[in-house]
Design a protein around this motif. Structure first.
Motif, mmCIF file in Angstrom:
data_model
loop_
_atom_site.group_PDB
_atom_site.id
_atom_site.type_symbol
_atom_site.label_atom_id
_atom_site.label_comp_id
_atom_site.label_asym_id
_atom_site.label_seq_id
_atom_site.Cartn_x
_atom_site.Cartn_y
_atom_site.Cartn_z
ATOM 1 N N THR A 42 0.783 -1.139 0.072
ATOM 2 C CA THR A 42 -0.071 -0.005 -0.188
ATOM 3 C C THR A 42 0.905 1.310 -0.126
ATOM 4 O O THR A 42 0.480 2.189 -0.895
ATOM 5 C CB THR A 42 -0.956 0.119 1.280
ATOM 6 N N TYR B 163 -7.943 0.721 -0.178
ATOM 7 C CA TYR B 163 -8.107 -0.720 -0.555
ATOM 8 C C TYR B 163 -7.879 -1.352 0.642
ATOM 9 O O TYR B 163 -8.353 -2.614 0.770
ATOM 10 C CB TYR B 163 -6.978 -0.859 -1.337
ATOM 11 N N THR B 164 -6.878 -0.852 1.711
ATOM 12 C CA THR B 164 -6.346 -1.759 2.537
ATOM 13 C C THR B 164 -6.688 -1.358 4.151
ATOM 14 O O THR B 164 -6.579 -2.212 5.003
ATOM 15 C CB THR B 164 -4.749 -2.059 2.533
ATOM 16 N N ILE C 210 -10.153 -7.022 1.787
ATOM 17 C CA ILE C 210 -9.309 -6.543 0.815
ATOM 18 C C ILE C 210 -10.169 -6.958 -0.458
ATOM 19 O O ILE C 210 -10.119 -5.873 -1.435
ATOM 20 C CB ILE C 210 -7.816 -7.119 0.774
ATOM 21 N N MET D 99 -13.289 -4.927 -0.950
ATOM 22 C CA MET D 99 -12.834 -3.226 -1.105
ATOM 23 C C MET D 99 -12.287 -3.087 -2.244
ATOM 24 O O MET D 99 -12.478 -1.809 -2.920
ATOM 25 C CB MET D 99 -11.889 -2.791 -0.101
ATOM 26 N N THR D 100 -11.686 -3.919 -2.822
ATOM 27 C CA THR D 100 -11.173 -3.664 -4.169
ATOM 28 C C THR D 100 -12.452 -3.520 -5.346
ATOM 29 O O THR D 100 -12.168 -2.671 -6.099
ATOM 30 C CB THR D 100 -10.225 -4.892 -4.738
ATOM 31 N N VAL E 225 -14.066 -0.192 -4.547
ATOM 32 C CA VAL E 225 -13.306 1.191 -4.931
ATOM 33 C C VAL E 225 -13.299 1.292 -6.264
ATOM 34 O O VAL E 225 -13.594 2.359 -6.942
ATOM 35 C CB VAL E 225 -11.859 0.914 -4.496
ATOM 36 N N ARG E 226 -12.993 0.143 -7.113
ATOM 37 C CA ARG E 226 -13.176 0.165 -8.713
ATOM 38 C C ARG E 226 -14.420 -0.025 -9.311
ATOM 39 O O ARG E 226 -14.524 0.477 -10.476
ATOM 40 C CB ARG E 226 -12.303 -1.037 -8.913
#
Length: 523
Positions: free
Chosen positions: A127, A414-415, A445, A448-449, A452-453
């Protein structure tokens, strides 16, 4: 006359490296290299925390944001950050200081096991690699502008490599002591530069300029639009800034080794808590100063758009003023301040990544403990390795796109939720074991990826509907909830452990051993 600016910058670069090495002294052990044997004054640590998190992202992005419509929204964000730091100082710092740790993730090793400690550390370093790559690239923007003034058209890549090489000199040899002392000096320099810019702009625009900026909403502090879509997507909506900002600060300052390492260098628990809370106050002052620069630049430029000013993005606004709106030597000092912000965050990242590699990853995956001499050599070598990788990531950027400050926050999204969630899982869910924590961490993780995307929310403004991503501040609480939910549910399917590892460190102040040299021995 511009040669005088270059002289100022060169003298600064040489001076800061010399001061850093002088203050560092001779490093005798890995613990001295990473936390200065816990002997650093709290105020220098507080300044270092501020310099570490500020970087060029704040220095060049906040004035541009205030100019373009954010007003003093970043000050509103800082108020949430203060709340989060108070929680960190009360709940998490005692765990680290009483346990005798040199890394935040050693608590996870005590509570859950070395596998989660290693996983958290690997997550942290990667990160950091991404986030600091953005920061390092951003630092090259004003330097390139300055060189262009002399007809020297150096690429971003060349500038990034030079900045990295200079920073590595004192970071490699001086360790955390050099980093903290140089950070403190650099913070004073770039904050002083903002105050100087305010003074010059105030002289130009006068009281009328302040009044025009006020009427145009450039001093707006609180965003009171409580539409749900706005709250979820705008980083400056009041609930987002205060609630989301507080939880984000809990992650960035309580579970990110970049910041925790500095606090662990203080003499006592009390001083560590003072350093953490004071850093929130200083950051609020900084955001106010840089926001004021942006508001006054709006009056100075008579409200012209960035395209009318010939600028490609808001991040070019403040550097452009430094080079063309300030007297010679003064502009050199402010560019040196921007360099200071860049070098401060870079040196901090390199030392903390080396720390986490040695204290967490090496101890998590190797059963034998190297000697102190070997650990110190490894720490320095890892500083060089991460510096090289950092420069490579920064060189991957080819142009400045958008607000790099908010880009940095999104990368953390993300983290950070998984990292903070792991700490809270250990504290709140006594039944949770290592398997629960690892599965919850990895699931968070992954989710969340996707968020976020891929997750967008339709927001209607002025009759136009656009899809926007979730505000960066909400990414952390979402990640924390996922970690706690998954870990909590999994813990119901097995027998509760007899006792949580590391409980003694939580209950016996000052009883913790030197964790850098003993953690591997428990495996």
């Amino acid at each position: 006359m511009r040669q005088l600016d270059l002289v100022v910058i060169v003298v600064y670069l040489i001076g800061i490296a010399w001061i850093g090495l002088r203050k560092a002294g001779r490093q005798k052990s890995a613990k001295d290299y990473f936390v200065g044997e816990g002997h650093m004054p709290w105020w220098t640590v507080s300044f270092s925390v501020v310099a570490t998190e500020t970087s060029v992202l704040t220095v060049i992005s906040v004035p541009g944001g205030a100019y373009s419509g954010q007003g003093f929204g970043n000050v509103e964000l800082a108020l949430g950050y203060v709340v989060g730091r108070v929680v960190v100082a009360t709940v998490l710092i005692p765990l680290y200081k009483r346990g005798g740790f040199v890394s935040a993730y050693q608590y996870l090793g005590d509570r859950f096991g070395l596998k989660l400690q290693g996983l958290a550390s690997v997550t942290f370093v990667f990160t950091r690699l991404l986030a600091e790559g953005v920061r390092l690239f951003a630092s090259a923007i004003p330097i390139k502008l300055l060189l262009d003034e002399f007809g020297v058209h150096a690429s971003y890549r060349v500038i990034i490599i030079v900045i990295t090489l200079i920073t590595v000199v004192y970071t490699y040899l001086g360790g955390i002591k050099a980093v903290i002392w140089t950070d403190a000096i650099q913070m004073v320099l770039y904050l002083g530069g903002a105050v100087l810019a305010v003074a010059v702009l105030s002289a130009h625009v006068g009281g009328d300029g302040y009044a025009r900026a006020l009427d145009a909403g450039k001093f707006t502090l609180f965003d009171t639009d409580f539409n749900l879509a706005h709250i979820l997507t705008s980083p400056f909506a009041l609930p987002t800034a205060i609630i989301g900002g507080a939880i984000f600060a809990m992650a960035s300052h309580g579970s990110d080794q970049l910041i925790v390492q500095r606090v662990l260098a203080t003499r006592t628990l009390r001083e560590g808590q003072k350093a953490m809370i004071a850093s929130g106050v200083f950051v609020t002052i900084q955001f106010a100063a840089f926001s004021l620069v942006g508001a006054l630049l709006w009056s100075y430029n008579e409200g012209k758009s960035f395209s009318e000013l010939g600028l490609s993005s808001s991040d070019n606004l403040y550097p452009e003023f430094i080079l063309h709106g300030l007297p010679v030597v003064v502009s050199g000092l402010l560019v040196a301040g921007i360099l200071g912000a860049a070098m401060g965050s870079l040196s901090s990242a390199l030392n903390s990544m080396s720390n986490s590699t040695v204290a967490d990853i090496i101890h998590s995956f190797f059963r034998t403990t190297p000697s102190e001499e070997a650990l110190l050599r490894l720490a320095r070598w890892m500083t060089l390795v991460w510096a090289t990788l950092m420069a490579v990531f920064a060189c991957a950027f080819s142009a400045s796109t958008g607000n790099v400050y908010l880009t940095g926050l999104t990368i953390a999204g993300y983290t950070y939720g998984a990292l903070l969630g792991a700490f809270l899982l250990g504290r709140l869910v006594k039944r949770a074991n290592e398997a629960d924590s690892i599965v919850a961490f990895l699931v968070t993780i992954g989710v969340m990826t996707y968020i976020v995307r891929g997750v967008k929310i339709d927001v209607t403004t002025g009759g136009t509907t656009v899809s926007q991503a979730i505000a960066a501040q909400w990414l952390v609480p979402i990640g924390v909830l996922i970690t706690l939910l998954v870990g909590g549910v999994l813990s119901l399917f097995h027998r509760a452990p007899e006792s949580a590892a590391g409980a003694a460190a939580d209950e016996e102040p000052g009883a913790g051993p030197d964790q850098l040299t003993t953690t591997a021995g428990r495996n």
